[in-house]
Design a protein around this motif. Structure first.
Motif, PDB file in Angstrom:
ATOM      1  N   THR A   1       0.695  -1.351   0.039  1.00  0.00           N
ATOM      2  CA  THR A   1      -0.036  -0.003   0.001  1.00  0.00           C
ATOM      3  C   THR A   1       0.737   1.186   0.026  1.00  0.00           C
ATOM      4  OG1 THR A   1      -1.643  -1.336   1.197  1.00  0.00           O
ATOM      5  CG2 THR A   1      -1.962   1.003   1.225  1.00  0.00           C
ATOM      6  N   SER A   2       1.909   1.291   0.617  1.00  0.00           N
ATOM      7  CA  SER A   2       2.822   2.558   0.860  1.00  0.00           C
ATOM      8  C   SER A   2       3.562   2.690  -0.463  1.00  0.00           C
ATOM      9  CB  SER A   2       3.953   2.268   1.864  1.00  0.00           C
ATOM     10  OG  SER A   2       3.432   1.956   3.095  1.00  0.00           O
ATOM     11  N   ILE A   3       3.779   1.541  -1.332  1.00  0.00           N
ATOM     12  CA  ILE A   3       4.460   1.973  -2.543  1.00  0.00           C
ATOM     13  C   ILE A   3       3.282   2.527  -3.405  1.00  0.00           C
ATOM     14  CG2 ILE A   3       5.341   0.785  -4.443  1.00  0.00           C
ATOM     15  CD1 ILE A   3       6.314  -1.395  -2.506  1.00  0.00           C
ATOM     16  N   PHE A   4       2.079   1.967  -3.576  1.00  0.00           N
ATOM     17  CA  PHE A   4       1.265   2.567  -4.609  1.00  0.00           C
ATOM     18  C   PHE A   4       0.628   3.840  -3.982  1.00  0.00           C
ATOM     19  CE2 PHE A   4       0.380  -1.753  -5.814  1.00  0.00           C
ATOM     20  CZ  PHE A   4       0.112  -1.613  -6.968  1.00  0.00           C
ATOM     21  N   CYS A   5       0.731   4.152  -2.552  1.00  0.00           N
ATOM     22  CA  CYS A   5       0.543   5.551  -2.267  1.00  0.00           C
ATOM     23  C   CYS A   5       1.606   6.486  -2.845  1.00  0.00           C
ATOM     24  CB  CYS A   5       0.236   5.613  -0.808  1.00  0.00           C
ATOM     25  SG  CYS A   5      -1.276   4.804  -0.169  1.00  0.00           S
TER      26      CYS A   5
ATOM     27  N   LEU B   1      -7.975   3.280  -2.948  1.00  0.00           N
ATOM     28  CA  LEU B   1      -6.759   3.498  -3.967  1.00  0.00           C
ATOM     29  C   LEU B   1      -7.493   3.584  -5.478  1.00  0.00           C
ATOM     30  CD1 LEU B   1      -3.545   1.613  -2.672  1.00  0.00           C
ATOM     31  CD2 LEU B   1      -3.987   4.285  -2.871  1.00  0.00           C
ATOM     32  N   TRP B   2      -8.320   2.706  -5.567  1.00  0.00           N
ATOM     33  CA  TRP B   2      -9.158   2.662  -6.943  1.00  0.00           C
ATOM     34  C   TRP B   2     -10.125   3.935  -7.129  1.00  0.00           C
ATOM     35  CZ3 TRP B   2     -10.078  -2.100  -9.513  1.00  0.00           C
ATOM     36  CH2 TRP B   2     -11.109  -2.179 -10.537  1.00  0.00           C
TER      37      TRP B   2
ATOM     38  N   SER C   1     -13.241   8.195   2.298  1.00  0.00           N
ATOM     39  CA  SER C   1     -13.028   7.685   1.058  1.00  0.00           C
ATOM     40  C   SER C   1     -11.646   7.709   0.399  1.00  0.00           C
ATOM     41  CB  SER C   1     -13.874   8.592  -0.138  1.00  0.00           C
ATOM     42  OG  SER C   1     -13.827   9.988   0.071  1.00  0.00           O
ATOM     43  N   SER C   2     -10.791   8.868   1.102  1.00  0.00           N
ATOM     44  CA  SER C   2      -9.381   8.597   0.828  1.00  0.00           C
ATOM     45  C   SER C   2      -8.598   8.400   2.045  1.00  0.00           C
ATOM     46  CB  SER C   2      -8.946  10.030   0.117  1.00  0.00           C
ATOM     47  OG  SER C   2      -9.503  11.145   0.874  1.00  0.00           O
TER      48      SER C   2
ATOM     49  N   THR D   1      -1.410  12.881  -3.635  1.00  0.00           N
ATOM     50  CA  THR D   1      -0.724  14.157  -3.573  1.00  0.00           C
ATOM     51  C   THR D   1      -0.026  14.349  -2.256  1.00  0.00           C
ATOM     52  OG1 THR D   1      -3.201  14.852  -2.366  1.00  0.00           O
ATOM     53  CG2 THR D   1      -2.890  14.931  -4.990  1.00  0.00           C
ATOM     54  N   PRO D   2       0.712  15.246  -2.218  1.00  0.00           N
ATOM     55  CA  PRO D   2       1.430  15.851  -1.032  1.00  0.00           C
ATOM     56  C   PRO D   2       0.843  15.790   0.311  1.00  0.00           C
ATOM     57  CG  PRO D   2       2.286  17.050  -2.943  1.00  0.00           C
ATOM     58  CD  PRO D   2       1.162  16.486  -3.297  1.00  0.00           C
TER      59      PRO D   2
END
Length: 602
Positions: free
Chosen positions: A34-38, A252-253, A78-79, A43-44
């Motif tokens: 999850t960290s890699i995809f994030c 993430l989707w 949702s995020s 956004t920052p």
């Protein structure tokens, strides 16, 4: 654990070894992937928040982190990619204390008081949850003391506090009743406000009854056979990995979507969650549970190394302020809006409400002739009004309170000081001998319709209420809202005070700066984002009807944000250079600048 304690075989080290084997390998993989995809897509500001959440998840303190950061300005569910880890953190915190509790309980009268102690602590925690649900909703939801009763209920079952009956009919009835209670909860509990306290006994006791039914010595019950079919058993086996993976997949989707989710999205969520969870169970969970593959030493060392890796990743995200170097300069410009309030501490706190310590903006040498009263939407205006008041030698008192509609006689069930604040603000304005102009500004639709989010249609309403702070039906809320608006405006006008009523600001349903960045990175025009004008009218239909029905008066000015933000077809979200919104509904400083001339502030 009880049998091991009785036989003198219990070991804290062995207990936590079992916990690590059961939980940490799949958790580490989930957090790392999850960290890699994030890092690739967030956004920052969101990556900064994720990094903090990652650190708390690594230390099993997610529930404490979300308790501290929850509130009106909290990251939307949702995020919020690691939101679901709060419950795992509570479980692990529980199992820090529970073995010690059992050891103590078994030493008192050789365990004779253990069952009584379990029941006592069960009721203490349950009543604490019920009490906290009234005025401390986040604590009731996220913190262990108010949640321990749910885990203690399982311990009560496991230790036989409720004796197993030899009559099958009792277990059959318990299973059917428990299953019915669980199904009822699925349809009745739709938001946090009505799913805490005693109401949570329904699903929890339902689950306990289903488990109790399965303990029948006379053979499987009907419900036990129903949930014992192979597909459901397999879902049970992969349930931990399913719990870990499902929420990052969903969040993430949807993160890059600029549209509401549809049935195909949901289908793909389910399939991808099931497939990933199966492989996690088969190739991660199962091998690590077997000591023949991994020794105790390897388990503890790998858990320590994994925690260090995740901690370093989280610290990098925090210290780099969300790693903004990943984005081009124009994208960063979308997030660099100037602050709208030079003194954010002036949004009302409990101390300010009870101590009548509201802030004065503009000139500090004259008595205030203007007042600004509202929630965080009004805060969008206060910085610009401060500049104008200072340049013109006038003063303005700010009665600001987040999540609080600016009318006497109403409050917000999620904001304990809102009703008192409104009564205080109205009383202070009417009692003032110098205030002759009042600006009313709020996120009015929030309190009837909930926060508008195209990606999360299930958001709970930030509930409007009256002085009793009780849940009201929608019809009653509309009645109370209308009465409060009419009473407040008429009281102010009767006192000779000019009311500047700011109509609703269009809310977009999506975070505007983030959507603009997504469009920019996809090679699309970030300044072409608009929202339908009909959407704005439909969402604000009730409150605008209440406003429109107010009788005309020389002392009532109606301010229409839509007149500068919208045409007959759509409402814009930028001015062609910068966003006009800070998020989905709050104006940026540039957006607020368009409204100020409508106020005739002088």
């Amino acid at each position: 654990m009880v049998s091991e304690i009785k036989e003198g075989r219990f070991s804290i080290v062995k207990f936590y070894e079992r916990r690590l084997r059961r939980l940490y390998p799949a958790l580490f993989v989930t957090l790392m992937v999850t960290s890699i995809f994030c890092a690739m897509i967030l956004t920052p500001d969101d990556f900064l928040y994720f990094s903090k959440a990652l650190l708390s998840a690594t230390l099993f303190l997610s529930n404490v982190f979300f308790y501290i950061t929850t509130g009106y300005w909290a990251t939307p569910a949702s995020s919020n990619i690691l939101l679901h880890i709060w419950s795992l953190s509570i479980e692990e915190q529980f199992y820090i204390f529970f073995p010690l509790f059992l050891l103590l309980g078994m030493r008192l009268k050789r365990g004779g008081y253990l069952k009584i102690m379990l029941v006592i602590f069960f009721f203490i925690s349950l009543f604490l949850n019920q009490w906290a649900a009234a005025d401390h909703l986040a604590a009731a939801f996220f913190l262990l003391p108010a949640r321990a009763w749910e885990l203690l209920l399982g311990a009560i079952l496991a230790l036989g506090v409720l004796p197993v009956s030899s009559r099958k009919i009792w277990h059959e009835g318990a299973g059917l009743l428990g299953g019915g209670m669980i199904l009822t909860s699925i349809f009745l509990y739709t938001d946090v406000a009505n799913s805490l306290g005693f109401t949570m006994l329904v699903p929890c006791l339902g689950a306990a009854l289903v488990i109790y039914a399965g303990m029948a010595p006379t053979g499987p019950t009907f419900v036990s056979r129903m949930i014992g079919v192979s597909p459901l058993v397999m879902i049970g086996r992969i349930s931990y990995s399913l719990y870990l993976f499902h929420w990052p997949i969903i969040t993430l989707w949807t993160y890059r979507l600029d549209r509401p989710t549809n049935n195909m999205d949901i289908f793909l969520w389910i399939i991808s969650s099931l497939v990933l969870s199966y492989f996690s169970w088969r190739f991660i969970e199962t091998p690590f549970r077997k000591s023949v593959y991994f020794s105790r030493r390897i388990i503890f060392v790998s858990a320590l190394v994994g925690a260090m890796v995740l901690t370093l990743f989280g610290l990098f995200g925090v210290t780099s302020n969300g790693w903004p170097a990943r984005y081009p300069e124009l994208a960063l410009k979308f997030w660099s809006a100037a602050p709208v309030n030079p003194r954010p501490q002036c949004m009302a706190s409990k101390a300010m409400v009870t101590g009548n310590q509201y802030c004065t903006y503009g000139s500090q040498t004259v008595a205030p002739t203007w007042a600004l009263w509202g929630d965080s939407h009004s805060e969008r205006l206060v910085g610009l009004l401060d500049e104008m008041a200072s340049s013109r030698g006038i003063a303005l008192t700010y009665f600001g309170h987040g999540g609080c509609p600016p009318f006497g006689g109403i409050g917000n069930i999620g904001q304990p000081t809102c009703y008192q604040h409104n009564q205080q603000a109205l009383g202070d304005i009417l009692a003032s001998k110098t205030i002759k102009n009042v600006i009313l500004s709020g996120y009015y639709s929030l309190y009837l319709e909930g926060r508008f989010d195209l990606l999360d249609q299930s958001k709970a309403v930030d509930v409007l209420t009256d002085q009793r702070r009780q849940l009201l039906s929608r019809e009653k809320m509309i009645e109370v809202y209308g009465n409060a608006v009419r009473s407040t405006v008429s009281s102010l006008i009767a006192a000779g005070i000019h009311v500047h009523l700011v109509y609703p600001v269009p809310d977009t349903g999506f975070d505007v700066p983030k959507a603009m960045v997504r469009h920019l990175m996809a090679g699309q025009d970030p300044f072409a984002l608009t929202v339908p004008f009909e959407q704005y009218k439909k969402r604000n239909q009730v409150i605008m009807q209440i406003f429109d029905e107010l009788p005309d008066s020389p002392l009532l000015s109606r301010i229409y944000p839509a007149s500068v933000l919208c045409d007959s077809q759509s409402c814009r979200t930028s001015d062609g250079q910068v966003p006009l919104y800070h998020d989905s509904n709050h104006l940026s400083a540039d957006g607020a600048r368009l409204l100020v001339p409508l106020l005739h502030f002088e």
